[in-house]
Design a protein around this motif. Sequence first.
Motif, PDB file in Angstrom:
ATOM      1  N   SER A  98     -11.061  16.702   6.725  1.00  0.00           N
ATOM      2  CA  SER A  98     -11.143  16.759   5.150  1.00  0.00           C
ATOM      3  C   SER A  98     -10.140  16.053   4.459  1.00  0.00           C
ATOM      4  CB  SER A  98     -10.887  18.272   4.979  1.00  0.00           C
ATOM      5  OG  SER A  98     -10.937  18.263   3.608  1.00  0.00           O
ATOM      6  N   THR A  99      -8.840  15.872   5.120  1.00  0.00           N
ATOM      7  CA  THR A  99      -7.926  15.050   4.506  1.00  0.00           C
ATOM      8  C   THR A  99      -8.460  13.478   4.628  1.00  0.00           C
ATOM      9  OG1 THR A  99      -5.988  16.636   5.095  1.00  0.00           O
ATOM     10  CG2 THR A  99      -5.406  14.536   4.619  1.00  0.00           C
ATOM     11  N   ARG A 100      -8.719  13.118   5.752  1.00  0.00           N
ATOM     12  CA  ARG A 100      -9.193  11.811   5.987  1.00  0.00           C
ATOM     13  C   ARG A 100     -10.241  11.388   4.944  1.00  0.00           C
ATOM     14  NH1 ARG A 100     -13.287  10.754  10.587  1.00  0.00           N
ATOM     15  NH2 ARG A 100     -14.420  11.678   8.855  1.00  0.00           N
ATOM     16  N   ASN A 117      -4.935  -4.385 -11.865  1.00  0.00           N
ATOM     17  CA  ASN A 117      -3.706  -3.722 -12.169  1.00  0.00           C
ATOM     18  C   ASN A 117      -2.584  -4.438 -11.176  1.00  0.00           C
ATOM     19  OD1 ASN A 117      -4.411  -2.007 -14.337  1.00  0.00           O
ATOM     20  ND2 ASN A 117      -5.562  -0.650 -12.756  1.00  0.00           N
ATOM     21  N   GLY A 118      -2.799  -5.319 -10.549  1.00  0.00           N
ATOM     22  CA  GLY A 118      -1.691  -6.148  -9.422  1.00  0.00           C
ATOM     23  C   GLY A 118      -1.200  -4.664  -8.494  1.00  0.00           C
ATOM     24  N   LEU A 119      -2.021  -3.849  -8.046  1.00  0.00           N
ATOM     25  CA  LEU A 119      -1.650  -2.840  -7.207  1.00  0.00           C
ATOM     26  C   LEU A 119      -1.870  -3.197  -5.774  1.00  0.00           C
ATOM     27  CD1 LEU A 119      -2.924   0.224  -9.197  1.00  0.00           C
ATOM     28  CD2 LEU A 119      -0.542  -0.620  -9.295  1.00  0.00           C
ATOM     29  N   THR A 120      -1.035  -4.253  -5.289  1.00  0.00           N
ATOM     30  CA  THR A 120      -1.271  -4.598  -3.769  1.00  0.00           C
ATOM     31  C   THR A 120      -0.032  -4.031  -3.302  1.00  0.00           C
ATOM     32  OG1 THR A 120      -0.191  -6.562  -4.357  1.00  0.00           O
ATOM     33  CG2 THR A 120      -2.489  -6.625  -4.556  1.00  0.00           C
ATOM     34  N   ASN A 121       1.355  -3.637  -3.687  1.00  0.00           N
ATOM     35  CA  ASN A 121       2.151  -3.184  -3.066  1.00  0.00           C
ATOM     36  C   ASN A 121       2.022  -1.941  -2.106  1.00  0.00           C
ATOM     37  OD1 ASN A 121       4.954  -2.987  -2.140  1.00  0.00           O
ATOM     38  ND2 ASN A 121       5.270  -1.510  -3.809  1.00  0.00           N
ATOM     39  N   GLY A 122       2.103  -1.971  -0.516  1.00  0.00           N
ATOM     40  CA  GLY A 122       1.975  -1.255   0.293  1.00  0.00           C
ATOM     41  C   GLY A 122       0.320  -0.906   0.751  1.00  0.00           C
ATOM     42  N   ARG A 123      -0.408  -1.737   0.183  1.00  0.00           N
ATOM     43  CA  ARG A 123      -2.031  -1.524   0.704  1.00  0.00           C
ATOM     44  C   ARG A 123      -2.395  -1.590   2.011  1.00  0.00           C
ATOM     45  NH1 ARG A 123      -6.284  -4.898   1.346  1.00  0.00           N
ATOM     46  NH2 ARG A 123      -8.247  -3.887   0.911  1.00  0.00           N
ATOM     47  N   ASP A 124      -1.432  -2.773   2.518  1.00  0.00           N
ATOM     48  CA  ASP A 124      -1.865  -3.024   4.070  1.00  0.00           C
ATOM     49  C   ASP A 124      -1.286  -1.806   4.938  1.00  0.00           C
ATOM     50  OD1 ASP A 124      -1.151  -6.464   4.085  1.00  0.00           O
ATOM     51  OD2 ASP A 124      -3.062  -5.240   3.647  1.00  0.00           O
ATOM     52  N   THR A 125      -0.161  -1.145   4.358  1.00  0.00           N
ATOM     53  CA  THR A 125       0.359  -0.046   5.116  1.00  0.00           C
ATOM     54  C   THR A 125      -0.636   1.218   5.194  1.00  0.00           C
ATOM     55  OG1 THR A 125       2.688  -0.920   4.683  1.00  0.00           O
ATOM     56  CG2 THR A 125       2.373   1.470   5.159  1.00  0.00           C
ATOM     57  N   PHE A 126      -1.081   1.392   4.000  1.00  0.00           N
ATOM     58  CA  PHE A 126      -2.116   2.531   3.509  1.00  0.00           C
ATOM     59  C   PHE A 126      -3.271   2.487   4.622  1.00  0.00           C
ATOM     60  CE2 PHE A 126       0.743   3.681   0.708  1.00  0.00           C
ATOM     61  CZ  PHE A 126       0.525   3.652  -0.664  1.00  0.00           C
ATOM     62  N   LEU A 127      -3.732   1.269   4.714  1.00  0.00           N
ATOM     63  CA  LEU A 127      -4.814   1.011   5.524  1.00  0.00           C
ATOM     64  C   LEU A 127      -4.647   1.318   6.918  1.00  0.00           C
ATOM     65  CD1 LEU A 127      -6.477  -2.321   3.912  1.00  0.00           C
ATOM     66  CD2 LEU A 127      -7.370  -0.044   3.899  1.00  0.00           C
ATOM     67  N   THR A 128      -3.452   0.756   7.283  1.00  0.00           N
ATOM     68  CA  THR A 128      -3.129   1.141   8.869  1.00  0.00           C
ATOM     69  C   THR A 128      -2.951   2.229   9.191  1.00  0.00           C
ATOM     70  OG1 THR A 128      -1.800  -1.184   8.892  1.00  0.00           O
ATOM     71  CG2 THR A 128      -1.477   0.672  10.639  1.00  0.00           C
ATOM     72  N   GLN A 129      -2.385   3.273   8.137  1.00  0.00           N
ATOM     73  CA  GLN A 129      -1.879   4.828   8.374  1.00  0.00           C
ATOM     74  C   GLN A 129      -3.438   5.485   8.560  1.00  0.00           C
ATOM     75  OE1 GLN A 129       0.766   5.695   5.351  1.00  0.00           O
ATOM     76  NE2 GLN A 129       2.573   5.142   6.569  1.00  0.00           N
ATOM     77  N   LEU A 130      -4.436   5.105   7.507  1.00  0.00           N
ATOM     78  CA  LEU A 130      -5.579   5.711   7.409  1.00  0.00           C
ATOM     79  C   LEU A 130      -6.279   5.371   8.604  1.00  0.00           C
ATOM     80  CD1 LEU A 130      -7.886   7.231   6.310  1.00  0.00           C
ATOM     81  CD2 LEU A 130      -8.593   5.090   5.088  1.00  0.00           C
ATOM     82  N   ALA A 131      -6.215   4.261   9.513  1.00  0.00           N
ATOM     83  CA  ALA A 131      -7.146   3.843  10.646  1.00  0.00           C
ATOM     84  C   ALA A 131      -6.509   4.510  12.005  1.00  0.00           C
ATOM     85  CB  ALA A 131      -6.792   2.295  10.856  1.00  0.00           C
ATOM     86  N   ALA A 132      -5.220   4.981  11.733  1.00  0.00           N
ATOM     87  CA  ALA A 132      -4.447   5.569  12.938  1.00  0.00           C
ATOM     88  C   ALA A 132      -4.894   6.977  12.895  1.00  0.00           C
ATOM     89  CB  ALA A 132      -2.997   5.371  12.805  1.00  0.00           C
ATOM     90  N   ALA A 168       0.547  12.380  10.086  1.00  0.00           N
ATOM     91  CA  ALA A 168       0.096  11.155   9.705  1.00  0.00           C
ATOM     92  C   ALA A 168      -0.746  11.439   8.377  1.00  0.00           C
ATOM     93  CB  ALA A 168      -1.214  10.554  10.855  1.00  0.00           C
ATOM     94  N   ALA A 169      -1.615  12.474   8.189  1.00  0.00           N
ATOM     95  CA  ALA A 169      -2.099  12.718   7.012  1.00  0.00           C
ATOM     96  C   ALA A 169      -1.177  13.011   5.986  1.00  0.00           C
ATOM     97  CB  ALA A 169      -3.088  14.320   7.322  1.00  0.00           C
ATOM     98  N   ASN A 170       0.019  13.682   6.443  1.00  0.00           N
ATOM     99  CA  ASN A 170       1.103  14.077   5.338  1.00  0.00           C
ATOM    100  C   ASN A 170       1.840  12.888   4.972  1.00  0.00           C
ATOM    101  OD1 ASN A 170       0.573  17.062   5.373  1.00  0.00           O
ATOM    102  ND2 ASN A 170       1.833  17.317   6.996  1.00  0.00           N
ATOM    103  N   ARG A 171       2.059  11.735   5.918  1.00  0.00           N
ATOM    104  CA  ARG A 171       2.512  10.534   5.451  1.00  0.00           C
ATOM    105  C   ARG A 171       1.656   9.877   4.618  1.00  0.00           C
ATOM    106  NH1 ARG A 171       4.102  10.274  11.066  1.00  0.00           N
ATOM    107  NH2 ARG A 171       2.332   8.776  11.207  1.00  0.00           N
ATOM    108  N   TRP A 172       0.325   9.916   4.682  1.00  0.00           N
ATOM    109  CA  TRP A 172      -0.513   9.438   3.527  1.00  0.00           C
ATOM    110  C   TRP A 172      -0.377  10.018   2.395  1.00  0.00           C
ATOM    111  CZ3 TRP A 172      -4.378   7.018   1.187  1.00  0.00           C
ATOM    112  CH2 TRP A 172      -4.996   5.851   1.860  1.00  0.00           C
ATOM    113  N   THR A 173      -0.172  11.291   2.280  1.00  0.00           N
ATOM    114  CA  THR A 173       0.363  12.117   1.124  1.00  0.00           C
ATOM    115  C   THR A 173       1.295  11.478   0.464  1.00  0.00           C
ATOM    116  OG1 THR A 173      -1.035  14.035   1.871  1.00  0.00           O
ATOM    117  CG2 THR A 173       0.564  14.468   0.002  1.00  0.00           C
TER     118      THR A 173
END
Length: 216
Positions: A98-100, A117-132, A168-173
């Motif tokens: 559900s969190t995913r 909006n230029g919101l690229t900061n941290g995007r790659d990190t978010f994608l990596t964490q979601l995939a994991a 991992a889900a909590n780190r996403w939050t």
Amino acid sequence: MSKRKGLSLDEKREKMVELLQESSEFFTLKELEKIAPKRKGIVSQTVKDVVQSLVDDGIVSSDKCGVQTVFWCLPSAEVQKKRARIAVLEEEVKASESTRERLESQLSSLEAARTGNGLTNGRDTFLTQLAANEQAVVALTAQVAEQAASDPERLQRLAEATKTAREAANRWTDNVDTLRRYVSDKFGMSSADFARQFGVPADLEYLEEEAPPQQA
């Protein structure tokens, strides 16, 4: 001659469970302190701590019988405890799924808005964490399906894997909150506006650890 290596705590716990299940009888602590060294090589001075750790984990049962406390561990009771634990783990997997799904929705909103909006900061990190996290949920789901034939060690590994997925889900939050603060500092956007614009649900919260099932 070299001294024989003593048993580790895990080995003592395993052997104590074997001792209790082999006879399917009720034992007092004094009885266990007397027979455990002979049958299983567990030093008598450590029997109390070993038994108490098993009771605390819900593996060994105990009850008052007059002025004494008796301990037992029936194979059938162990099966019921494992089934109950499996049910808890299945619920944790559902919560992770559900969190995913919620995070995937947030990611889609963030991707749609990041160019303007230029919101690229941290995007790659978010994608990596979601995939994991997705991989962990898939692996946990497959292991739960096989859990009926598992031993306690595999059950423990599954519990640890579920904990990792939950973390991992909590780190996403945490990352969503970090992005919210970044947008607030850089563009002066309020938390409410951020939630509306990027589709962050009002009930976004951390996954709490499930308590192990208690014996009736």
